[in-house]
Design a protein around this motif. Structure first.
Motif, mmCIF file in Angstrom:
data_model
loop_
_atom_site.group_PDB
_atom_site.id
_atom_site.type_symbol
_atom_site.label_atom_id
_atom_site.label_comp_id
_atom_site.label_asym_id
_atom_site.label_seq_id
_atom_site.Cartn_x
_atom_site.Cartn_y
_atom_site.Cartn_z
ATOM 1 N N VAL A 170 0.826 -1.202 0.000
ATOM 2 C CA VAL A 170 0.000 0.000 0.000
ATOM 3 C C VAL A 170 0.864 1.257 0.000
ATOM 4 O O VAL A 170 0.463 2.300 -0.535
ATOM 5 N N VAL A 171 2.059 1.173 0.587
ATOM 6 C CA VAL A 171 2.957 2.332 0.611
ATOM 7 C C VAL A 171 3.384 2.686 -0.807
ATOM 8 O O VAL A 171 3.306 3.844 -1.233
ATOM 9 N N ALA A 172 3.838 1.676 -1.554
ATOM 10 C CA ALA A 172 4.272 1.915 -2.928
ATOM 11 C C ALA A 172 3.109 2.381 -3.796
ATOM 12 O O ALA A 172 3.259 3.288 -4.620
ATOM 13 N N ALA A 173 1.933 1.771 -3.614
ATOM 14 C CA ALA A 173 0.767 2.153 -4.413
ATOM 15 C C ALA A 173 0.350 3.591 -4.118
ATOM 16 O O ALA A 173 -0.009 4.349 -5.029
ATOM 17 N N ALA A 174 0.404 3.971 -2.832
ATOM 18 C CA ALA A 174 0.027 5.333 -2.459
ATOM 19 C C ALA A 174 1.008 6.352 -3.034
ATOM 20 O O ALA A 174 0.606 7.404 -3.544
ATOM 21 N N LEU A 175 2.297 6.037 -2.965
ATOM 22 C CA LEU A 175 3.304 6.944 -3.519
ATOM 23 C C LEU A 175 3.167 7.050 -5.035
ATOM 24 O O LEU A 175 3.269 8.142 -5.606
ATOM 25 N N ALA A 176 2.938 5.914 -5.695
ATOM 26 C CA ALA A 176 2.759 5.939 -7.147
ATOM 27 C C ALA A 176 1.526 6.755 -7.521
ATOM 28 O O ALA A 176 1.544 7.534 -8.481
ATOM 29 N N GLY A 177 0.448 6.578 -6.754
ATOM 30 C CA GLY A 177 -0.760 7.353 -7.013
ATOM 31 C C GLY A 177 -0.530 8.843 -6.845
ATOM 32 O O GLY A 177 -1.026 9.658 -7.627
ATOM 33 N N MET A 178 0.235 9.205 -5.821
ATOM 34 C CA MET A 178 0.550 10.615 -5.598
ATOM 35 C C MET A 178 1.331 11.183 -6.775
ATOM 36 O O MET A 178 1.025 12.269 -7.286
#
Length: 218
Positions: A170-178
């Motif tokens: 979820v950390v990587a997905a959230a950063l990618a989304g940002m």
């Protein structure tokens, strides 16, 4: 690719490309197909910009691209899909460019540089494509879907850069989304303000705001 105990072993570069989600180099037939689809997309965006999406027929697009109607439908099932190659090209360029940035570079700086590195990003075609797609609801849905695809493809690249473990997806997905949202915001603002600052300046300001977020006094 080398071998270890008779077993093929991928080089570090090949492993990195696979983790980044990049596909093998397409064969000649695939490249020709991609070239035709891109030509159709470029001629379509010219027509959409000049006379409107609703007023443009697939017959007009095919004629402008120098192909038959049958060939058009071989590459595009419906008119709404005609610009997909331009979006796909931009997304894949961004993913490749971010994967190629130095591992020690801050993520926000790497993403900003990657966005500007794509050969298709700075041209008039990109500005016109964004402007036309944002103005037409049927095309805007494709624009938004491309952003989601970008997030999916960027997530493993970001995970590798930040060292996210198996339980930190979820950390990587959230950063990618940002990163995708900031990049999209910068592109849209630049496209809709033709008399404003160049894309490089707009992108610098957008990513700079994110980099400053959370700092004391920000």
């Amino acid at each position: 690719m080398g071998t270890r105990d008779g077993t093929p072993v991928m080089s570090g570069a090949t492993q990195h490309e696979n983790r980044a989600g990049t596909a093998p180099r397409p064969d000649l037939r695939q490249r020709r197909r991609a070239s035709v689809r891109r030509e159709i997309a470029l001629r379509a965006i010219e027509l959409f910009d000049a006379q409107g999406f609703g007023e443009t027929t697939v017959e007009q697009i095919a004629a402008a691209a120098g192909i038959s109607l049958r060939t058009f439908y071989r590459h595009c099932a419906v008119k709404e899909e005609v610009l997909t190659p331009l979006l796909t090209e931009g997304v894949e360029e961004l993913v490749r460019a971010l994967a190629a940035r130095p591992s020690g570079e801050p993520l926000v700086d790497a993403a900003r540089t990657a966005l500007l590195a794509g050969s298709s990003v700075n041209g008039a075609d990109t500005r016109r494509t964004a402007r036309v797609m944002l103005a037409e609801p049927a095309l805007k849905a494709r624009w938004l879907a491309a952003g989601r695809r970008a997030q999916d493809l960027l997530t493993p690249v970001v995970a590798e850069r930040v060292g996210a473990g198996p339980g930190e997806g979820v950390v990587a997905a959230a950063l990618a989304g940002m990163l995708v949202n900031v990049a999209t915001t910068a592109l849209e603002y630049w496209a809709l303000h033709p008399d404003g600052e160049p894309l490089g300046v707009v992108t610098q300001e957008a990513f700079g705001a994110v980099a400053a977020f959370g700092r004391p006094g920000a």
